[in-house]
Write a protein that holds these residues in place. Structure first.
Motif, PDB file in Angstrom:
ATOM      1  N   UNK A 150      49.304  -9.097  83.868  1.00  0.00           N
ATOM      2  CA  UNK A 150      49.815  -8.910  82.508  1.00  0.00           C
ATOM      3  C   UNK A 150      51.244  -9.394  82.359  1.00  0.00           C
ATOM      4  N   UNK A 151      51.957  -9.594  83.484  1.00  0.00           N
ATOM      5  CA  UNK A 151      53.319 -10.120  83.406  1.00  0.00           C
ATOM      6  C   UNK A 151      53.350 -11.607  83.100  1.00  0.00           C
ATOM      7  N   UNK A 152      52.247 -12.309  83.366  1.00  0.00           N
ATOM      8  CA  UNK A 152      52.242 -13.762  83.187  1.00  0.00           C
ATOM      9  C   UNK A 152      51.042 -14.281  82.400  1.00  0.00           C
ATOM     10  N   UNK A 153      49.945 -13.555  82.376  1.00  0.00           N
ATOM     11  CA  UNK A 153      48.735 -14.045  81.695  1.00  0.00           C
ATOM     12  C   UNK A 153      48.908 -13.937  80.172  1.00  0.00           C
ATOM     13  N   UNK A 154      48.512 -14.963  79.430  1.00  0.00           N
ATOM     14  CA  UNK A 154      48.673 -14.947  77.969  1.00  0.00           C
ATOM     15  C   UNK A 154      47.534 -14.177  77.300  1.00  0.00           C
ATOM     16  N   UNK A 155      47.547 -12.861  77.443  1.00  0.00           N
ATOM     17  CA  UNK A 155      46.401 -12.088  77.002  1.00  0.00           C
ATOM     18  C   UNK A 155      46.606 -11.528  75.601  1.00  0.00           C
TER      19      UNK A 155
END
Length: 807
Positions: free
Chosen positions: A540-545
């Motif tokens: 969640x720190x890097x994924x474009x969710x």
């Protein structure tokens, strides 16, 4: 394959046609079969371990809990009761139900199913945690349980949630079209009551969680095998009363999901609390026994249905009353009956529908969106009614379907409820399936073998496989939804060496996402798939969710790939701008080929992806001001076919594949065992991106359907104890019992998905159930047996043959 190049943007997406549609081997398989995949329990970090004290009762009040002996046990770091949880969290938020009830992620004053967690213990090893948990003393006041739907609905029944005043937490009714007029004018009404079993897909890897707390920042890091990280982020932060950015989610490799891992989040909440209390990272790996007892199931359903017909076999209207046993978890209660709207008319031109439903809570385990989510049950009911109607009218089962199919010239076709079938040729799909199966020959063989005392039957079922949920449907009975449509994000970039990297906001649970994404991006950039790297892990720190992000509802081929395509377009456009600057030409004169961008007609005047990356990252000072440095692009995509749900018209899902299954079943009337000597599937999944992966999806989902049709059922005693809590009792299909599948294919591209694709991951689990049931009933026609329930076990079959006449 060569490196042929089409003119740029010739179809709006691809510049080459080498990879999309090719059966490229799955790149994920080698590391998985060689034991190199990294699952949650493979994460090598210093953690304590969690064990749960679970209720031995299906329904009881908790009168006292004494944890002193457990707290004094060797190696114990923390003990937490349901009251501790309630003091530190918000109650579970429901989605579908309208009744006002309160429930926490652990039992507080009352247990509502056998296996519900009552106390959690943290210790240095799993063995110490289990030993300490055994030393917790809980006093219960047993209450009368309600186990079956009929019990829960009876007057004066014990209440699972007293504050609701009823065991029905959601009741609603919808009518579209002139249902009353259709039934008044009908020449024939076929009516039956059907039962769907409680079952589960039981992924190879059960739930797994590690949670860590940082006292300095007050933040958590969670490793889990969650399928839906977007919604989990919302649920966990809301329940823990912390901002979303205070919980970081990391999802490594996952050993299957099938919807079952959509319900991991309550245990994430518990482990976060335990990590904070223990002051140490904690780990919990669900055992298979825990998974079967207290994991999540598909709810059983009691469905009354009737089909109105004209004398010539035309379907006029359908009326359905569905009662779902949703167990005892309010977050997912109510979802199954609502999603039945997506397939209530199946492949047929039925213009009037009435649907009444009740979500019934009982003292059984929680339910969750298992593979197909309500659509297998609705399709089973519809296709059984069709066969019963064919028998009543003395029509061949294939012919009655042929007369009622939506025709290809009617596409796109809007059902009475508002579902939009984008494309398809249902009559042709049936024709191909009958031809591939040798339908007429099998019918002749069936009749001949009956003279020899062998009982074969031929079954047909046609089904719709929807994909990409319009998540607003959850709230249709509650009012304006918190969620609408379906959104996914992707980031596509060129690294410093010109290699292409992709990350999305979703996760992979074994579907081959990295392989398919590499094929798509390769054809968009005129490179080879090996030059595309994709991490299918989530952070969640890097994924474009987005809040919708996850692998569920057949959405990868639509919104996730849509985000990848959108981000790749942006990347390609920027690379063309940089190349045009470097080469001193206009962008329109450029073409892509084998990792370079060159002037059309002059491949010698070219710049490589690596050189373009050098300008974007290392020589950015040389770029004109209007070109921003860097080569990483983020895009979010949604399928615009989603409608804002209204009671008068709404679409549950946004793409619609279809299939016909033709099954030959042989019943051994001495033992009741069913074998399937012939199984044919013709599936229209829109545009195929990788036929090998598609074939695996079709077969795999059908095997799940065979399990539900013939083997799988969670059985409970009258006092709410699970009787099928191991694989010795809860039977699954195995290699020796799975038939050989003959597959046929059609491609009717979907005009509303970015690449013309449709769903493929759940269809076999939907259409197989009625196909097998129809075949078994056909085999047992000499005995006058009707199939109204699943699974079709040997015991039920023998009982029907010997006099009950109903399975």
């Amino acid at each position: 394959m060569g490196d042929s190049t089409r003119p740029l943007e010739s179809d709006g997406v691809f510049v080459t046609s080498q990879w999309v549609g090719a059966a490229v081997p799955r790149r994920e398989d080698a590391r998985t079969v060689q034991g190199q995949a990294r699952y949650v329990d493979d994460i090598d970090m210093d953690t304590a371990h969690v064990a749960f004290v679970r209720s031995p009762h299906a329904h009881a009040r908790i009168t006292a809990i004494d944890t002193r002996d457990a707290e004094a046990s060797p190696g114990v770091l923390a003990v937490m009761t349901g009251r501790d949880v309630a003091a530190a969290t918000n109650p579970v938020a429901p989605r579908g139900i309208t009744a006002s009830v309160t429930q926490y992620v652990m039992a507080v004053d009352k247990v509502r199913y056998a296996g519900e967690p009552v106390v959690a213990v943290v210790a240095g090893t799993q063995y110490l945690a289990e030993d300490a948990a055994a030393r917790v003393h809980v006093d219960y006041e047993p209450l009368p349980p309600v186990v079956e739907i009929e019990e829960a609905l009876a007057e004066g029944a014990p209440l699972v949630f007293e504050e609701a005043g009823t065991n029905v937490l959601l009741h609603d009714a919808f009518e579209h079209g002139d249902v009353a007029g259709a039934f008044r004018g009908a020449d024939l009404v076929v009516k039956e009551t059907f039962r769907m079993p409680r079952f589960s897909s039981t992924p190879l890897e059960p739930w797994a969680i590690i949670a860590q707390w940082d006292p300095g920042t007050g933040a958590f890091v969670v490793w889990s095998n969650d399928q839906q990280p977007g919604r989990t982020a919302i649920n966990v932060s809301r329940t823990l009363r912390v901002p979303i950015d205070k919980v970081r989610y990391i999802i490594p490799d996952s050993g299957g999901g099938f919807g079952i891992k959509l319900a991991v989040w309550p245990y994430i909440v518990i482990l976060c609390l335990l990590a904070r209390r223990a002051g140490k990272a904690v780990r919990w790996i669900q055992t298979r026994s825990e998974h079967l007892l207290a994991g999540t199931h598909t709810p059983e359903a009691l469905i009354e249905a009737e089909l109105a017909l004209a004398r010539d076999g035309r379907f006029l209207a359908i009326r359905v009353n569905s009662k779902e046993n949703d167990g005892s978890f309010v977050h997912t209660a109510g979802i199954y009956p609502l999603i039945k709207f997506a397939v209530i008319v199946g492949c047929y031109g039925i213009r009037a529908t009435a649907f009444e439903f009740s979500t019934v809570v009982t003292n059984k385990a929680p339910t969750v969106q298992n593979r197909g989510v309500g659509k297998p049950g609705m399709t089973f009911v519809l296709e059984r009614l069709v066969d019963l109607a064919a028998r009543a009218l003395d029509l061949d089962p294939a012919e009655i379907r042929r007369r009622n199919f939506v025709r290809p010239e009617q596409m796109p076709y809007t059902t009475p409820t508002g579902e939009v079938y984008e494309s398809g040729d249902y009559p042709e799909c049936l024709r191909r399936a009958l031809e591939l199966a040798g339908y007429d020959e099998w019918c002749r063989k069936r009749d001949a073998l009956r003279e020899e005392g062998r009982y074969l039957g031929v079954g047909i079922a046609a089904g719709i496989e929807p994909g990409t949920s319009n998540l607003g449907y959850y709230y249709i009975s509650r009012g304006r939804p918190d969620f609408l449509g379906s959104v996914e994000g992707a980031m596509v970039g060129a690294d410093f060496d010109g290699g292409i990297t992709v990350v999305t906001g979703s996760v992979d649970a074994g579907q081959g996402h990295a392989t398919t994404v590499a094929q798509v991006v390769a054809d968009m950039l005129a490179i080879r798939p090996e030059q595309v790297s994709m991490s299918t892990h989530f952070d969640s720190a890097t994924s474009p969710f987005a809040p919708h992000s996850g692998t569920y509802a057949n959405r990868f081929n639509d919104v996730e790939l849509g985000a990848v395509v959108a981000a790749t377009r942006k990347l390609r456009a920027k690379m063309l701008r940089i190349a045009a600057f470097v080469l001193g030409v206009h962008e329109r004169s450029l073409a892509l080929r084998a990792g370079t961008i060159h002037v059309e007609g002059d491949p010698t005047k070219a710049v490589s992806f690596q050189e373009i990356a050098a300008y974007a990252y290392k020589k950015a000072l040389l770029l004109p001001e209007e070109i921003e440095p860097g080569l990483r692009e983020i895009a979010y995509y949604q399928n615009r076919a989603a409608k804002v749900p209204r009671r008068e018209e709404f679409n549950i899902q946004l793409t619609h594949a279809n299939a016909v299954h033709v099954v030959v079943a042989e019943v051994d009337v001495a033992t009741g065992f069913v074998t399937l000597p012939k199984y044919v599937i013709v599936h229209d999944w829109g545009r195929q991106l990788n036929p090998g992966i598609v074939k695996g999806m079709v077969i795999g989902s059908t095997v799940h359907g065979i399990g539900a049709a013939l083997y799988e059922e969670f059985l409970y005693s009258p006092d709410g104890q699970l009787l099928t809590g191991t694989f010795m009792d809860y039977l699954k299909p195995v290699a020796l019992t799975v038939p050989r599948f003959d597959l046929g294919e059609m491609e009717s591209p979907c005009p509303t998905s970015p690449l013309g694709t449709k769903a493929v991951g759940e269809g076999g689990a939907i259409t197989s159930l009625p196909a097998i049931a129809n075949a078994v009933e056909d085999a047992l026609r000499p005995f006058g047996v009707t199939v109204t329930s699943l699974p079709i076990t040997p015991e039920k079959t023998l009982r029907a043959i010997r006099g009950a006449r109903v399975i």
